[in-house]
Each structure stands twice: as structure tokens, then as C-alpha cells.
Motif scaffolding. Structure first.
Motif, PDB file in Angstrom:
ATOM      1  N   LEU A  79       0.631  -1.383   0.018  1.00  0.00           N
ATOM      2  CA  LEU A  79       0.498  -0.400  -0.181  1.00  0.00           C
ATOM      3  C   LEU A  79       1.010   1.870   0.038  1.00  0.00           C
ATOM      4  N   VAL A  80       1.505   1.079   0.022  1.00  0.00           N
ATOM      5  CA  VAL A  80       3.231   2.153   1.056  1.00  0.00           C
ATOM      6  C   VAL A  80       3.164   2.611  -1.112  1.00  0.00           C
ATOM      7  N   VAL A  81       3.663   1.395  -1.469  1.00  0.00           N
ATOM      8  CA  VAL A  81       4.245   1.493  -2.858  1.00  0.00           C
ATOM      9  C   VAL A  81       3.113   2.441  -4.354  1.00  0.00           C
TER      10      VAL A  81
ATOM     11  N   GLY B 235       2.860  -4.688  17.810  1.00  0.00           N
ATOM     12  CA  GLY B 235       2.542  -3.140  17.330  1.00  0.00           C
ATOM     13  C   GLY B 235       4.428  -2.608  16.435  1.00  0.00           C
ATOM     14  N   ALA B 236       5.152  -3.835  16.158  1.00  0.00           N
ATOM     15  CA  ALA B 236       5.790  -3.915  15.286  1.00  0.00           C
ATOM     16  C   ALA B 236       5.541  -3.911  14.079  1.00  0.00           C
ATOM     17  N   ALA B 237       5.911  -2.847  13.567  1.00  0.00           N
ATOM     18  CA  ALA B 237       5.469  -2.260  11.578  1.00  0.00           C
ATOM     19  C   ALA B 237       3.803  -1.520  11.964  1.00  0.00           C
ATOM     20  N   GLN B 238       3.445  -1.409  13.270  1.00  0.00           N
ATOM     21  CA  GLN B 238       2.247  -0.344  13.172  1.00  0.00           C
ATOM     22  C   GLN B 238       2.693   0.434  12.404  1.00  0.00           C
ATOM     23  N   GLY B 239       4.153   1.543  12.646  1.00  0.00           N
ATOM     24  CA  GLY B 239       3.903   2.594  11.911  1.00  0.00           C
ATOM     25  C   GLY B 239       3.675   2.555  10.180  1.00  0.00           C
ATOM     26  N   VAL B 240       3.943   1.196   9.745  1.00  0.00           N
ATOM     27  CA  VAL B 240       4.507   0.905   8.494  1.00  0.00           C
ATOM     28  C   VAL B 240       2.855   0.433   7.874  1.00  0.00           C
ATOM     29  N   LEU B 241       1.656   0.513   8.213  1.00  0.00           N
ATOM     30  CA  LEU B 241       0.136   0.615   8.140  1.00  0.00           C
ATOM     31  C   LEU B 241       0.032   1.152   8.311  1.00  0.00           C
TER      32      LEU B 241
ATOM     33  N   ALA C  65      10.346   4.514   0.274  1.00  0.00           N
ATOM     34  CA  ALA C  65      11.356   3.534   0.103  1.00  0.00           C
ATOM     35  C   ALA C  65      11.716   3.025   1.559  1.00  0.00           C
ATOM     36  N   PHE C  66      12.101   4.387   2.597  1.00  0.00           N
ATOM     37  CA  PHE C  66      12.968   3.824   3.953  1.00  0.00           C
ATOM     38  C   PHE C  66      11.756   3.342   4.333  1.00  0.00           C
ATOM     39  N   ILE C  67       9.976   3.344   4.513  1.00  0.00           N
ATOM     40  CA  ILE C  67       8.796   2.944   5.394  1.00  0.00           C
ATOM     41  C   ILE C  67       9.111   1.527   4.321  1.00  0.00           C
TER      42      ILE C  67
ATOM     43  N   VAL D 230      10.127  -4.191   4.552  1.00  0.00           N
ATOM     44  CA  VAL D 230      10.236  -5.357   3.711  1.00  0.00           C
ATOM     45  C   VAL D 230      11.481  -6.329   5.471  1.00  0.00           C
ATOM     46  N   VAL D 231      12.072  -5.651   6.266  1.00  0.00           N
ATOM     47  CA  VAL D 231      13.084  -5.913   7.284  1.00  0.00           C
ATOM     48  C   VAL D 231      11.916  -6.831   7.637  1.00  0.00           C
TER      49      VAL D 231
END
Length: 253
Positions: free
Chosen positions: A114-116, A158-164, A238-240, A245-246
Motif C-alpha cells: 500500500l505504501v508503494v 506493534g512491530a511495523a505499526q508505523g508502516v501500516l 522508500a525507507f518505510i 521488508v526487514v
């Protein structure tokens, strides 16, 4: 804790605070560190959640310039994060350990996609709303419930909560990425704070761990705000995705 563990955890908290402010997923630094030191998973999770709250607040304060003029939007979306995190914290306490984690990789992968695709999808959403005068100030109608669901995930782990969160906000709210990043920091702080408050009363918390992580995360939050706001939108996007991915690789392998 030994001196080595204190220093290592302090550095992990600093890294987590920095990463959380720029994008999210700082838990992927602190949580594995705690497990490596032999802290039981549930204790590590709840102590880490509480310890990262001051860092989230620090990052939100660091983005106060980007938050200017967004008071109504932030307050409305905070209610979704609050309710969602409350549900997520309760789920952590009552569900079997693997019940929710099965969908975590799927959520992270979806967030990255979704970010891409965000610019194209947000353009489509904007065109759909042109006939009614554009998107409302708080975003498309589905932003609030999706922020709430992200809050559920944030309260649980909560891991990757910011990405979502950045995926949801970037598509559904007509605003620049940097200003939305400021909103994301506030929403993450609310989610972590609510979950942390629940855990403080009913879970097994190691308060020394909380203190050390908090000290590192507060400094990291300011560093993340200082450098994160300078990133151009394509670089931030790109950083998000890179962090997402990591996170996905770590969960899978």
C-alpha cells in the motif's frame, strides 16, 4: 541487569526511538534484544511497549511543526487508536501466544504494498471524491476504522505499526507524507500509551527494562524527528518500505 545489558538495551532503545519516529518498527530492535538476554516473551513485550511510550511522545513533540493545523484530524483519529489499542492489549492477555501472530506477516506485506502503490491509489480516491468537493479534512470514511484496526495490532504487538499507519493515512488523507508522519507519531504514542497503561496494572512488567528503554527512546525520538523531517517524500516512502521488508523477513525467518 549487568552493565553490558544496560548499555546494549540503552542503545537498542535509542535505535528504536529513532526508527519509530521516522517510520515505525522500533520494536524489531528492542524486542529481539530482550529475548536474547533471556527475558520471557510476554514480559519482554509488555515492558518494551511501556518503555517505548516516552520515545513516541518525544517523536510527536519533535514533529510539532508538521502537526500545526491538524488538531481536529488528530483528535478524531486518536479516538480510533485509543479504542483499538485497548482491544489489542486485552487480546494479548487472553489469547494464546500464536493466535494473532499468524497474520502479522500478511499485515506487514500489505502495508508495504500500500505504501508503494499509495500515490496511485490516493489519486484514484481523490478523483472519486471530486464530485462531492474532495476528501473531508479527516480523510476518507474508512480511515477511522482502519486506524482503529491498526491500533488493535499496535496494542497487541506493534512491530511495523508505523508502516501500516502510513499506508492508511497516505492513501486516505489528502496531505503531505511529512505532515502525515507527524500524525502517525501521535497515533502510535496513543496506542502504545493505552496498551502500556493496561499492562502496567495487570501484566508482569520489568520496570528496570522500562526505564532503560525509555531513556534511550526519548533521545532517539528527537534524533529521528530532526533527520526524518528532512527526507523527501520518495526517500521517506522508500525507507518505510525497506523497514517493512526487514520486519517481514524477521517475522518469517
Amino acid at each position: 541487569m549487568s552493565l553490558f545489558e544496560v548499555v546494549a538495551l540503552l542503545l537498542a532503545g535509542f535505535a528504536a526511538g529513532t526508527i519509530n519516529t521516522v517510520v515505525g518498527s522500533g520494536t524489531l530492535v528492542t524486542f529481539p534484544t530482550l529475548l536474547a538476554f533471556g527475558v520471557p516473551p510476554v514480559t519482554a513485550n509488555v515492558s518494551n511497549t511501556i518503555g517505548l511510550v516516552p520515545g513516541s511522545i518525544s517523536g510527536a513533540v519533535g514533529y510539532r511543526r508538521e502537526l500545526a493545523g491538524q488538531r481536529a484530524r488528530v483528535l478524531r483519529l486518536c479516538s480510533a487508536s485509543f479504542l483499538g489499542a485497548l482491544v489489542g492489549a486485552v487480546l494479548l492477555l487472553v489469547l494464546p501466544p500464536g493466535a494473532f501472530e499468524a497474520i502479522v506477516p500478511v499485515l506487514i506485506l500489505l502495508g508495504c504494498v500500500l505504501v508503494v502503490a499509495g500515490p496511485r491509489i490516493s489519486g484514484w480516491v481523490a478523483r472519486r471524491h471530486e464530485a462531492t468537493g474532495g476528501l473531508p479534512e479527516s480523510g476518507a470514511w474508512w480511515v477511522w476504522p482502519l486506524v482503529g484496526l491498526t491500533g488493535v495490532y499496535g496494542g497487541y504487538f506493534g512491530a511495523a505499526q508505523g508502516v501500516l499507519l502510513m499506508a492508511v493515512l497516505g492513501i486516505g488523507v489528502n496531505e503531505t507524507l511529512q505532515r502525515l508522519n507527524g500524525v502517525k507519531n501521535v497515533l502510535a504514542a496513543v496506542a502504545n500509551g493505552v496498551a502500556g497503561l493496561v499492562f502496567a496494572f495487570v501484566a508482569d512488567v520489568d520496570w528496570w527494562i522500562v526505564l532503560v528503554i525509555a531513556l534511550g527512546a526519548v533521545v532517539g525520538g528527537q534524533v529521528g524527528a530532526s533527520y526524518g523531517r528532512r527526507l523527501p517524500a520518495p526517500v521517506l516512502r522508500a525507507f518505510i518500505v525497506l523497514v517493512g521488508v526487514v520486519a517481514l523477513v524477521m517475522f518469517l525467518f
